[in-house]
Design an enzyme around this catalytic site. Sequence first.
Site, PDB file in Angstrom:
ATOM      1  N   ALA A  53       0.683  -1.402   0.281  1.00 47.04           N
ATOM      2  CA  ALA A  53      -0.024   0.123  -0.197  1.00 47.04           C
ATOM      3  C   ALA A  53       0.830   1.177   0.242  1.00 47.04           C
ATOM      4  O   ALA A  53       0.706   2.245  -0.786  1.00 47.04           O
ATOM      5  CB  ALA A  53      -0.991  -0.028   0.967  1.00 47.04           C
ATOM      6  N   ASP A 231      -4.697  -2.683   3.203  1.00 45.70           N
ATOM      7  CA  ASP A 231      -4.824  -1.541   2.373  1.00 45.70           C
ATOM      8  C   ASP A 231      -5.003  -0.048   2.111  1.00 45.70           C
ATOM      9  O   ASP A 231      -5.431   0.695   1.400  1.00 45.70           O
ATOM     10  CB  ASP A 231      -4.559  -2.794   1.118  1.00 45.70           C
ATOM     11  CG  ASP A 231      -3.651  -3.977   1.109  1.00 45.70           C
ATOM     12  OD1 ASP A 231      -3.709  -4.790   1.948  1.00 45.70           O
ATOM     13  OD2 ASP A 231      -2.667  -3.011   0.579  1.00 45.70           O
ATOM     14  N   ASN A 241      -7.282  -5.871   4.112  1.00 46.55           N
ATOM     15  CA  ASN A 241      -5.379  -6.555   3.609  1.00 46.55           C
ATOM     16  C   ASN A 241      -6.187  -8.116   2.869  1.00 46.55           C
ATOM     17  O   ASN A 241      -6.507  -8.612   2.859  1.00 46.55           O
ATOM     18  CB  ASN A 241      -5.193  -7.387   4.975  1.00 46.55           C
ATOM     19  CG  ASN A 241      -3.420  -7.145   5.338  1.00 46.55           C
ATOM     20  OD1 ASN A 241      -2.887  -6.265   4.586  1.00 46.55           O
ATOM     21  ND2 ASN A 241      -2.813  -8.234   5.402  1.00 46.55           N
TER      22      ASN A 241
HETATM   23  O1  MRU Z   1      -0.884  -7.470  -3.910  1.00 48.38           O
HETATM   24  P1  MRU Z   1       0.249  -6.222  -2.728  1.00 48.38           P
HETATM   25  O2  MRU Z   1       0.790  -7.011  -2.917  1.00 48.38           O
HETATM   26  O3  MRU Z   1       0.685  -4.423  -3.018  1.00 48.38           O
HETATM   27  O4  MRU Z   1      -0.411  -6.272  -1.577  1.00 48.38           O
HETATM   28  C1  MRU Z   1      -0.384  -5.222  -0.331  1.00 48.38           C
HETATM   29  C2  MRU Z   1       0.295  -5.817   0.578  1.00 48.38           C
HETATM   30  O5  MRU Z   1       1.856  -5.684   0.771  1.00 48.38           O
HETATM   31  C3  MRU Z   1      -0.597  -6.458   1.543  1.00 48.38           C
HETATM   32  O6  MRU Z   1      -1.949  -6.411   1.318  1.00 48.38           O
HETATM   33  C4  MRU Z   1       0.292  -6.093   2.898  1.00 48.38           C
HETATM   34  O7  MRU Z   1      -0.897  -6.647   4.051  1.00 48.38           O
HETATM   35  C5  MRU Z   1      -0.531  -3.912   3.023  1.00 48.38           C
HETATM   36  S1  MRU Z   1       0.254  -3.398   2.483  1.00 48.38           S
HETATM   37  C6  MRU Z   1       1.226  -2.490   3.416  1.00 48.38           C
END
Ligand code: MRU
Length: 350
Positions: A53, A231, A241
């Site tokens: 995110a 997210d 998330n």
């Molecule tokens: O699909 P991604 O890899 O962009 O996923 C987002 C994330 O990294 C996770 O959901 C995460 O736990 C939160 S983002 C700091």
Amino acid sequence: MKVKGKQYRAIWMEDSSVIMIEQNKLPFEFSVHECKTIDDTCTAIKIMITRGAGSIGAAGGYAMLQAILNTNKDNIYDVLESAKAKIDATRPTAVNISYATTRVLEASKISKEFAISEAHAVADECAEHGRLIGINGNKLIKDGDTIETHCNAGWLALVDYGSALAPIYAAHDSGKSIHVFVDETRPRSQGARLTAWELNQHGVPHTIIQDNAGAHYMSLGKVDIMIVGADRIAANGDAANKIGTLEKAISAKYYGIPFYVAAPSSTIDLNTPNGTEIPIEERGVEEVLFSYGKDNNNEFHTILTASPGSKASNPAFDVTPAELISGIITEKGIIQADTESIKKLFTDDI
Ligand code: MRU
């Protein structure tokens, strides 16, 4: 954070290029990827060269900056308005992208210089908020604890420090003896590939566990606390998330294990009243049906690991209801996952 003794952020600007750590090649190769144009940056977000995110929020802000640097039109507001639409469409769930593009667009009403400085500020604040989340979250971790985490919410995902991993780094650096259970996080394995790689770089003891092993370890009393990233957090505290988080939260509730969400306030979206309003990204089914990695000859391969011809589905996120969340670790402090506490976070100093 340091890689082989050198300080890195997950993403930064050099002249008019956005430079990002190539996360799709980790943990096998550490390299950087250059995006020369706004279109390059949008593609890199979509195909997850940068991800997480906070990092895609920073990428969104920098892509707006590229739109400013590559135009000779006087009315940059119009240029930025269409750039924002393109950037926001890259990935729908994490609110950090539109948070960043909105900030730069609004700043352009004041001046071009202010818009440029806002793009940099989004990334810098994200890193600083990760550092503060680490300090705040460390208070929840006891010497000897085993912490479970899902996906990658480390420095790769948040420009620097991380959200869920920041308290873990802070606990480790303050001398606490801790162990981390890293959920592998199918289908793209951000846990097994990225979180495990990050923890290795930092020397934090950890074990990669199967995605479906969390409840088992919780039932054996082997998990003391679970910390995940987010997210998008809705105004009532429901938190989106990576897919699989919800199951872990339900298991944690059943076994009485504290379940915390760590996120900067830029991940909280007051315009989304509750979790049912959060758009859930559907990604390509090839992520579920195929696996990608290196063989013994150091060559990359994509291989089919499912029944040929079968259908698949690939929701990338799920929503954990606020009632399953013990608290939200933010840069300003740890708050309850409820409407009142979230409102207070944006109005009072807590
Ligand atoms: O699909 P991604 O890899 O962009 O996923 C987002 C994330 O990294 C996770 O959901 C995460 O736990 C939160 S983002 C700091």
